[in-house]
Design a protein around this motif. Sequence first.
Motif, mmCIF file in Angstrom:
data_model
loop_
_atom_site.group_PDB
_atom_site.id
_atom_site.type_symbol
_atom_site.label_atom_id
_atom_site.label_comp_id
_atom_site.label_asym_id
_atom_site.label_seq_id
_atom_site.Cartn_x
_atom_site.Cartn_y
_atom_site.Cartn_z
ATOM 1 N N GLU A 181 0.652 -1.200 0.000
ATOM 2 C CA GLU A 181 0.115 0.013 0.052
ATOM 3 C C GLU A 181 1.019 1.150 0.030
ATOM 4 O OE1 GLU A 181 -3.058 0.090 -0.426
ATOM 5 O OE2 GLU A 181 -3.635 -2.120 0.310
ATOM 6 N N GLU A 210 -4.354 5.141 0.071
ATOM 7 C CA GLU A 210 -3.471 4.077 0.004
ATOM 8 C C GLU A 210 -2.408 4.242 1.531
ATOM 9 O OE1 GLU A 210 -4.304 1.964 -1.776
ATOM 10 O OE2 GLU A 210 -4.790 2.642 -3.902
ATOM 11 N N HIS A 262 -4.708 2.926 3.985
ATOM 12 C CA HIS A 262 -4.456 1.189 4.073
ATOM 13 C C HIS A 262 -3.193 0.788 4.558
ATOM 14 C CE1 HIS A 262 -7.169 1.298 0.231
ATOM 15 N NE2 HIS A 262 -7.913 2.015 1.179
ATOM 16 N N GLU A 289 -11.297 0.742 -2.408
ATOM 17 C CA GLU A 289 -10.374 0.172 -3.585
ATOM 18 C C GLU A 289 -11.518 0.027 -4.777
ATOM 19 O OE1 GLU A 289 -7.589 -0.243 -4.040
ATOM 20 O OE2 GLU A 289 -6.509 -0.762 -1.895
HETATM 21 FE FE LIG Z 1 -5.063 0.140 -1.353
#
Ligand SMILES: [Fe+2]
Length: 311
Positions: free
Chosen positions: A47, A77, A80, A160
């Motif tokens: 990520e 990201e 994440h 996502e």
């Molecule tokens: Fe991601």
Amino acid sequence: MNATHEKLREEFDAYVAEDKKIEPKDWMPDGYRKTLIRQISQHAHSEVVGMLPESNWITRAPSLQRKAILLAKVQDEAGHGLYLYSAAETLGVDRADLIADLLSGKARYSSIFNYPTLTWADMGAIGWLVDGAAIMNQVPLCRCSYGPYARAMTRVCREESFHQRQGYSIMMELMKGTEDQKAMAQDSLNRWWWPSLMMFGPSDKHSTHSSQNMKWNIKRFSNDELRQRMVDMTVPQAELIGLKIPDSDLKWNNETGHYDFGEIDWEEFNNVLSGNGPCNKERLEARNKAHDDGAWVREAASAYAEKKSKK
Ligand SMILES: [Fe+2]
Ligand SMILES: [Fe+2]
């Protein structure tokens, strides 16, 4: 293995077989813990490293709206990465050690991020294909037997799906544009198609961890099953906007109800995996620099936390 250990192991297997969730304080086999630490930390690293190819285009996005969307996506990201490092820490590891392994090159992250982003269309192809492949891999992880990982995945997957759509929308817009824009979109698909299929990992014949991970409900579908789903889902999307998948063996198979597709270049896959991809060195250098540049933030945060705990 002594009798108590064997009993714990049996209870664990039975519990997992009933599709129940394991929580951080529950007993778990060492192999299960190790597998999860490896998988969750690799996922977290992916990520964070995954922000690099796209951040390359934030300043050059073609409109304010596209810039805002890409910025939000890249920030997601980072988020994440944070949920996943936290999930890994519940297994008794220290985030600082995980990050040290990434920075030294010891830990792996998804090889896809070792490819360069040459044009704006690559932001489309990455969202559409790379985030698309990530969803395919991650939706089954929402039912993973390890509670903290499964719960992190639920939120990650919602984000996502926005990433995938924004990528496809970039491709769609380019394909409605000039001949040059169409060619740029096609070139980007040509470069990202095969690496995206490689994201599902080695073929089932050569996958080493699969069967135990299936028993532990960490993995629900094999690499080849997921890859096939990706192809079946993506081909009609490409056709809809007039893009051609760069595979001369690609053909609908009436008997299987799936697309047949060509062989992946496993030599390229292994080469990028072992550190010799086009951008491996650049990515690690960028992560190391970011880590060094952020040293003062970590110091300040620790000093603040210490001051607060004294009060
Ligand atoms: Fe991601
Ligand atoms: Fe994403």
